[in-house]
Each structure stands twice: as C-alpha cells, then as structure tokens.
Write a protein that holds these residues in place. Sequence first.
Motif, PDB file in Angstrom:
ATOM      1  N   VAL A 162      31.781  41.682  33.936  1.00  0.00           N
ATOM      2  CA  VAL A 162      32.912  41.479  32.820  1.00  0.00           C
ATOM      3  C   VAL A 162      33.366  42.699  32.159  1.00  0.00           C
ATOM      4  CG1 VAL A 162      33.637  40.229  30.998  1.00  0.00           C
ATOM      5  CG2 VAL A 162      32.476  39.176  32.677  1.00  0.00           C
ATOM      6  N   GLU A 163      32.466  43.439  31.949  1.00  0.00           N
ATOM      7  CA  GLU A 163      32.649  44.635  31.086  1.00  0.00           C
ATOM      8  C   GLU A 163      33.132  45.829  31.952  1.00  0.00           C
ATOM      9  OE1 GLU A 163      29.632  45.498  28.203  1.00  0.00           O
ATOM     10  OE2 GLU A 163      29.730  43.643  27.399  1.00  0.00           O
ATOM     11  N   PHE A 164      32.689  45.684  33.186  1.00  0.00           N
ATOM     12  CA  PHE A 164      32.942  46.886  34.089  1.00  0.00           C
ATOM     13  C   PHE A 164      34.546  46.380  34.642  1.00  0.00           C
ATOM     14  CE2 PHE A 164      34.073  47.336  38.674  1.00  0.00           C
ATOM     15  CZ  PHE A 164      34.171  48.671  38.772  1.00  0.00           C
ATOM     16  N   SER A 165      34.538  45.338  34.928  1.00  0.00           N
ATOM     17  CA  SER A 165      36.143  44.966  35.463  1.00  0.00           C
ATOM     18  C   SER A 165      36.515  43.412  35.310  1.00  0.00           C
ATOM     19  CB  SER A 165      36.226  45.154  37.024  1.00  0.00           C
ATOM     20  OG  SER A 165      37.375  44.696  37.505  1.00  0.00           O
ATOM     21  N   PRO A 166      37.015  43.252  33.986  1.00  0.00           N
ATOM     22  CA  PRO A 166      37.551  41.884  33.642  1.00  0.00           C
ATOM     23  C   PRO A 166      38.733  41.305  34.599  1.00  0.00           C
ATOM     24  CG  PRO A 166      38.117  43.280  31.933  1.00  0.00           C
ATOM     25  CD  PRO A 166      37.053  44.317  32.951  1.00  0.00           C
ATOM     26  N   SER A 167      39.378  42.385  35.004  1.00  0.00           N
ATOM     27  CA  SER A 167      40.402  41.922  36.098  1.00  0.00           C
ATOM     28  C   SER A 167      39.776  41.475  37.378  1.00  0.00           C
ATOM     29  CB  SER A 167      41.364  43.167  36.483  1.00  0.00           C
ATOM     30  OG  SER A 167      42.257  42.814  37.373  1.00  0.00           O
ATOM     31  N   MET A 168      38.821  42.033  37.982  1.00  0.00           N
ATOM     32  CA  MET A 168      38.076  41.379  38.962  1.00  0.00           C
ATOM     33  C   MET A 168      37.384  39.979  38.960  1.00  0.00           C
ATOM     34  SD  MET A 168      34.917  43.227  41.284  1.00  0.00           S
ATOM     35  CE  MET A 168      33.835  42.663  39.699  1.00  0.00           C
ATOM     36  N   VAL A 169      36.973  39.787  37.526  1.00  0.00           N
ATOM     37  CA  VAL A 169      36.477  38.535  37.484  1.00  0.00           C
ATOM     38  C   VAL A 169      37.342  37.562  37.352  1.00  0.00           C
ATOM     39  CG1 VAL A 169      34.905  37.108  35.791  1.00  0.00           C
ATOM     40  CG2 VAL A 169      34.164  39.600  36.247  1.00  0.00           C
ATOM     41  N   ARG A 170      38.684  37.712  36.521  1.00  0.00           N
ATOM     42  CA  ARG A 170      39.677  36.838  36.523  1.00  0.00           C
ATOM     43  C   ARG A 170      40.319  36.339  37.849  1.00  0.00           C
ATOM     44  NH1 ARG A 170      40.821  39.905  31.602  1.00  0.00           N
ATOM     45  NH2 ARG A 170      42.019  41.554  32.633  1.00  0.00           N
ATOM     46  N   GLU A 171      40.503  37.522  38.637  1.00  0.00           N
ATOM     47  CA  GLU A 171      41.033  37.330  40.008  1.00  0.00           C
ATOM     48  C   GLU A 171      40.166  36.254  40.648  1.00  0.00           C
ATOM     49  OE1 GLU A 171      42.749  39.638  43.990  1.00  0.00           O
ATOM     50  OE2 GLU A 171      41.710  40.661  42.105  1.00  0.00           O
ATOM     51  N   PHE A 172      38.685  36.498  40.805  1.00  0.00           N
ATOM     52  CA  PHE A 172      38.063  35.571  41.373  1.00  0.00           C
ATOM     53  C   PHE A 172      37.896  34.278  40.884  1.00  0.00           C
ATOM     54  CE2 PHE A 172      33.803  33.412  41.532  1.00  0.00           C
ATOM     55  CZ  PHE A 172      33.606  33.539  42.889  1.00  0.00           C
ATOM     56  N   VAL A 173      37.970  34.049  39.423  1.00  0.00           N
ATOM     57  CA  VAL A 173      38.084  32.785  38.928  1.00  0.00           C
ATOM     58  C   VAL A 173      39.156  31.904  39.279  1.00  0.00           C
ATOM     59  CG1 VAL A 173      38.188  31.670  36.609  1.00  0.00           C
ATOM     60  CG2 VAL A 173      36.436  33.319  36.960  1.00  0.00           C
ATOM     61  N   MET A 174      40.270  32.490  39.081  1.00  0.00           N
ATOM     62  CA  MET A 174      41.562  31.811  39.634  1.00  0.00           C
ATOM     63  C   MET A 174      41.744  31.682  40.951  1.00  0.00           C
ATOM     64  SD  MET A 174      44.487  33.601  37.038  1.00  0.00           S
ATOM     65  CE  MET A 174      44.241  35.130  37.532  1.00  0.00           C
ATOM     66  N   GLN A 175      41.257  32.480  41.707  1.00  0.00           N
ATOM     67  CA  GLN A 175      41.495  32.281  43.296  1.00  0.00           C
ATOM     68  C   GLN A 175      40.378  31.281  43.615  1.00  0.00           C
ATOM     69  OE1 GLN A 175      40.739  35.785  45.617  1.00  0.00           O
ATOM     70  NE2 GLN A 175      42.645  36.674  45.008  1.00  0.00           N
ATOM     71  N   GLU A 176      39.240  31.014  43.074  1.00  0.00           N
ATOM     72  CA  GLU A 176      38.150  29.933  43.234  1.00  0.00           C
ATOM     73  C   GLU A 176      38.850  28.521  43.134  1.00  0.00           C
ATOM     74  OE1 GLU A 176      33.533  29.533  42.751  1.00  0.00           O
ATOM     75  OE2 GLU A 176      34.619  29.942  40.978  1.00  0.00           O
ATOM     76  N   ALA A 177      39.378  28.346  41.916  1.00  0.00           N
ATOM     77  CA  ALA A 177      39.826  27.295  41.284  1.00  0.00           C
ATOM     78  C   ALA A 177      40.953  26.705  42.316  1.00  0.00           C
ATOM     79  CB  ALA A 177      40.568  27.283  39.887  1.00  0.00           C
ATOM     80  N   GLN A 178      41.811  27.759  42.705  1.00  0.00           N
ATOM     81  CA  GLN A 178      43.119  27.268  43.651  1.00  0.00           C
ATOM     82  C   GLN A 178      42.277  26.965  45.042  1.00  0.00           C
ATOM     83  OE1 GLN A 178      45.161  30.687  43.694  1.00  0.00           O
ATOM     84  NE2 GLN A 178      46.022  30.449  41.432  1.00  0.00           N
ATOM     85  N   GLN A 179      41.313  27.458  45.565  1.00  0.00           N
ATOM     86  CA  GLN A 179      40.988  27.198  46.727  1.00  0.00           C
ATOM     87  C   GLN A 179      39.931  26.220  46.972  1.00  0.00           C
ATOM     88  OE1 GLN A 179      39.967  31.031  48.244  1.00  0.00           O
ATOM     89  NE2 GLN A 179      41.857  32.013  47.862  1.00  0.00           N
ATOM     90  N   SER A 180      39.271  25.794  46.035  1.00  0.00           N
ATOM     91  CA  SER A 180      38.070  24.840  45.952  1.00  0.00           C
ATOM     92  C   SER A 180      38.361  23.522  45.430  1.00  0.00           C
ATOM     93  CB  SER A 180      36.800  25.562  45.328  1.00  0.00           C
ATOM     94  OG  SER A 180      35.845  24.463  45.459  1.00  0.00           O
ATOM     95  N   ASP A 181      37.890  22.599  46.019  1.00  0.00           N
ATOM     96  CA  ASP A 181      38.094  21.243  45.325  1.00  0.00           C
ATOM     97  C   ASP A 181      36.724  20.788  44.793  1.00  0.00           C
ATOM     98  OD1 ASP A 181      40.487  20.599  46.543  1.00  0.00           O
ATOM     99  OD2 ASP A 181      39.844  20.114  48.396  1.00  0.00           O
ATOM    100  N   ASP A 182      35.821  21.487  44.761  1.00  0.00           N
ATOM    101  CA  ASP A 182      34.478  21.431  44.096  1.00  0.00           C
ATOM    102  C   ASP A 182      34.851  21.572  42.625  1.00  0.00           C
ATOM    103  OD1 ASP A 182      32.043  20.983  43.277  1.00  0.00           O
ATOM    104  OD2 ASP A 182      31.177  21.991  45.197  1.00  0.00           O
ATOM    105  N   ASP A 183      33.954  20.843  41.785  1.00  0.00           N
ATOM    106  CA  ASP A 183      33.862  21.090  40.350  1.00  0.00           C
ATOM    107  C   ASP A 183      32.817  22.358  40.063  1.00  0.00           C
ATOM    108  OD1 ASP A 183      35.701  19.225  39.672  1.00  0.00           O
ATOM    109  OD2 ASP A 183      34.266  17.463  39.415  1.00  0.00           O
ATOM    110  N   ILE A 184      32.259  22.655  41.069  1.00  0.00           N
ATOM    111  CA  ILE A 184      31.135  23.685  40.858  1.00  0.00           C
ATOM    112  C   ILE A 184      31.951  25.044  41.084  1.00  0.00           C
ATOM    113  CG2 ILE A 184      28.953  24.608  41.225  1.00  0.00           C
ATOM    114  CD1 ILE A 184      28.016  21.912  42.429  1.00  0.00           C
ATOM    115  N   LEU A 185      32.491  25.538  39.852  1.00  0.00           N
ATOM    116  CA  LEU A 185      33.071  26.633  39.867  1.00  0.00           C
ATOM    117  C   LEU A 185      32.330  27.549  38.873  1.00  0.00           C
ATOM    118  CD1 LEU A 185      36.843  25.191  39.687  1.00  0.00           C
ATOM    119  CD2 LEU A 185      35.457  25.992  41.747  1.00  0.00           C
ATOM    120  N   LEU A 186      32.798  29.247  38.911  1.00  0.00           N
ATOM    121  CA  LEU A 186      31.979  29.867  38.338  1.00  0.00           C
ATOM    122  C   LEU A 186      32.374  29.534  36.653  1.00  0.00           C
ATOM    123  CD1 LEU A 186      30.145  32.324  37.639  1.00  0.00           C
ATOM    124  CD2 LEU A 186      32.216  33.876  38.366  1.00  0.00           C
ATOM    125  N   ILE A 187      33.757  29.572  36.366  1.00  0.00           N
ATOM    126  CA  ILE A 187      34.291  29.149  35.131  1.00  0.00           C
ATOM    127  C   ILE A 187      33.458  28.049  34.451  1.00  0.00           C
ATOM    128  CG2 ILE A 187      36.318  28.080  35.833  1.00  0.00           C
ATOM    129  CD1 ILE A 187      35.759  30.678  32.875  1.00  0.00           C
TER     130      ILE A 187
END
Length: 599
Positions: free
Chosen positions: A391-416
């Motif tokens: 997160v401290e190295f690249s919050p942008s990278m983490v944000r992008e992953f979190v949003m993409q995962e939420a859009q692409q997965s129907d599973d509730d087990i998301l990183l966020i």
Amino acid sequence: MSDTRRRVKVYTLNEDRQWDDRGTGHVSSTYVEELKGMSLLVRAESDGSLLLESKINPNTAYQKQQDTLIVWSEAENYDLALSFQEKAGCDEIWEKICQVQGKDPSVEVTQDLIDESEEERFEEMPETSHLIDLPTCELNKLEEIADLVTSVLSSPIRREKLALALENEGYIKKLLQLFQACENLENTEGLHHLYEIIRGILFLNKATLFEVMFSDECIMDVVGCLEYDPALAQPKRHREFLTKTAKFKEVIPITDSELRQKIHQTYRVQYIQDIILPTPSVFEENFLSTLTSFIFFNKVEIVSMLQEDEKFLSEVFAQLTDEATDDDKRRELVNFFKEFCAFSQTLQPQNRDAFFKTLAKLGILPALEIVMGMDDLQVRSAATDIFSYLVEFSPSMVREFVMQEAQQSDDDILLINVVIEQMICDTDPELGGAVQLMGLLRTLIDPENMLATTNKTEKSEFLNFFYNHCMHVLTAPLLTNTSEDKCEKDNIVGSNKNNTICPAKESEDKENLPKRTSPGGFKFTFSHSASAANGTNSKSVVAQIPPATSNGSSSKTTNLPTSVTATKGSLVGLVDYPDDEEEDEEEESSPRKRPRLGS
C-alpha cells in the motif's frame, strides 16, 4: 524536474552509525556566492526546498561506491551520502567533484583520508617516509606486528599506509597461517597477539582488506583469531557456533551457489560486527563505517539476486497459497516474504520499483487475500505487514486490483472484505492490528494521497467504489449481530465497556502474536545467536525499519547498515537456531555488549 539521472536520496550518518534519510530530490553542481565555490545542491522533489548545500572542498575526501553512491565527511562525525537513481547521474556529479579537485574521474577516492594538521606534517616528510616496512611474518615477530598495528590507529595517514602495505604483500593470509600454527602449538601468547592484530586490521576500515578477510578461504580463521581476547580467561567458541550450531535453512532450495555464498558471508560478517567485536570506544566508533557499508551492500545484492530469480519466487508463491502446505511451512514462507520486503527498502528507487512490480506480476495481492484470512495469528500478522509495504509503495496498484476484483468476481471473498473483516475482528485488546489496517484503508481512500499519485478519474472511481461497496460492510456489524456471529465462529466472544465490535478473549495463542510497532513500521531480523560461542544465552539487537512512502521523499530514519539480532529462530529461511532456555538466568555471561547498532 523530470531528469531521473539527477534524482537522489540524501543520507546523513547519525551518532548511532545509522543512515538517516533526509529526503529525495534532484542534485546539481553550481557556483554559490555565499560559499565562494562550486557546490552540490539538492532540492526536494516534493516542494523544491533545499535539502543539501555543500561546497566541494578541494581537500575533502569523496568516495564513489557501488556505481550509484557518493560518500564524504564534512566535519568530525558528520558523514553524508548521495544515493543516485541512475549510474549516469552519479558519474556526472563525480566528474564535477573530480574537476574541482583536479583528479582523474577514474579514481574511487579523491583524497587520502587524513586531517589537515597531519597533512601539513606529511608534506614535509621525505619521500621514503611514505612507506611502512612490515616485520617479517614469523611467530617471534607477532608482538612487534601487534604493536605496529595498534600504534597506527590514532593516525589516519599511517592507517592508510599500513593498509596499502598489508594489501600489497598478501600479508593477511600469511598471518592466518601463523594462527593455525599457534593453535596447533597451543601458543597462547601468540594467539593473544593475533587477536590484537586482526582486530586492528578490521579497524583500518578498508574494503579491499575486508574482501580478503571475509573470503571463504579466510573468514573462519579470522573468527578464530577473534576468539582469543587477552581479557578473557577462556577463549570463546564462535567457530563452533557458526559451523555446527547455526544451521542454514532454505524455505525453498537456493540453486545459485553465488547467492548462497553471499548469504553465508553476510551472516558471518554481521556476526563478527555485532557479537564478536567488543563495543568500540568513542575513538574507535568511526573505524567500523566501511564494515557497516560492506554488510549493507551485501544485503542489497542478496535482495537483487533473489528478485531476479523468478523461478524461486514463483515456487514460494505456489507453496504459500497451496492448501496442502502445512502450517509451520506456511509460517516460514510468509515470514520470509515479510523479511524480503523489509530488505527491499535498501534498494535504489528504480530497483525497488522493479521489485514490487515483480511481486505484483507473480500475484502477491491474490496470495495475501488467502493468507490474511487464515486462522494462524502469526501468518495473518506477517501478511498484514506485507500488505502495508504494498500500500505504501503503490496505493494506486492496490486500488486498481481491489476494484477489478470486485467487478470480475461474484465471490464475497475479496481482498477488501478480508481487510475489513480482520479490522473489525481484531483479537488484540489494544487493537493494534485494527489501527494498522485502518491506517492502510485511509491511505487508499485519502483524497490528498490520490491527488498526488493518480488522476481525477481514478480518484473519483475509487471513492465511489469504496463508499458504495465497502461502507455497508463496515457499518453493518454496528447495526446487526453479523460480526458477533463471525467472532463466535473464531472463538472470539464477550464484549468490553467500550463496546468494541469484536473484543478479544484471552486465548492460548495470544502470546504468539508478533508485537507490532507503530502502524506501518515493522521489526525484522537478520539474526544469529551467541549462545554456542560461550555456552550460555543469546542476546538481541533488534532491527527496526520505518515504512517507505510511495514517493520516497519523506524524511525518516532508514537503517541502511542493517545490524543483526541474536533472537532465536527469527531469521526466516536462512538460519535455524538451538533453544536458549537459560537466557534469563545466565544473561551476564553473554559475549554481547553492543547496544549501538540497530538496523
């Protein structure tokens, strides 16, 4: 300013012999009227403020190290360093320094390391006095050699001349042959002289001599000489510990023999510095700066070599996320990664960027999603620390992953969701983990942070995502019994006076939870034990690494020359240690008496 060639970090060496990070900026060389000469200026990349203004003194000894470092001293006990992002920029500034001093840029040191008063006396000496004649390397000359080495330590110029003589004549290997002879003959007096000689040579502070002394051929004999301190009634048993007790342990087999040798060497040299050598006096403190740098750059090389071995890292990821991996193995793997990330903070900015991009490519975030949700408290804690580095190295990278995962997965087990769940169900009564995770979430949603690192579209998208997708996850447990049910499943029951959502009960594995430092700052260890050296306990010098910001420009203390600890079992993946059950009872017998170096 976009010229990355001139991008540097400014470091100063503090009184504890640790490098303090003074900030990141761009360096230039220009004439400064107030200083009456060509000077080095560094302006902060964040706000243009002046980080450094240093006149290039014609008599100052500048040293160029590892292609991207320039180090010098401006006053007694005040050392400075510029760490360049690119070799080309370092070469340009080095040429400017050499031009001012009238030196050939091919040199690595611009001046002899001597003080002004001694330089004046030196200039008056006849040419023949520039050399030091070494006694013949024989048993009956050891006392004379010891006296010579001891006598030069107070004189910078004589230290330089002695170092040259030792290097030119291959003298160190001859001395170590005498050590073997003295041990075979049980010549105690000779062994005591060799202790003084080898200790004095270390204090000459010369990297070229270290290369010889710390080679595979010589290092164990060097350790052997340092066992025979005349002040001790009995010699220590450091070699026995290093060869028989300290076990090399690989979480994943290391096939690169050069890498394995570098790990062994670094561990042993760190052991010499922090366990074997006596605590230096104020006079002697500066004599170990090159030894500290030797260790630091070895660690940089270790991280770089591991980073380049994608097969090794891929195997670590595979075993880390494999359900068949047993708990002990998984704990070793995640702790290895945590230490690996901590070591990466020693890399140059562009190399650190490449390091984290490599981890992202290999799937570090999906892997953390798995291990952060596991039952093992130590695994979860270490995984959270790794997540913090990302997160401290690249919050942008983490944000992008979190949003993409939420859009692409129907599973509730998301990183966020895993992060939020761990935050609201923290088992620590002091909520240390929850505070740490809240700080990371704040970094991800902080508008000011995003304005500095992303465009307005990303900022708007993530804020909308967070409030729409995540706020109900955060607030639902406050309105329903959802979190209570979750806590009960995890054997976390009860409540406290402050109505904490998931207050912890006293659990058996609570004591095993690693203690956190302040949010974002983590302890890591490159450790060893001195127990086998004297038959008693181990001592610890704990290494503390502060968090690295995403832009690398904030002022903080960065412990470049990382010191080791002697904490049992704490060197993940490199060395395993014996039990030290009598630590509290026999503390006074420990050979460790060095609080000075903390990495």
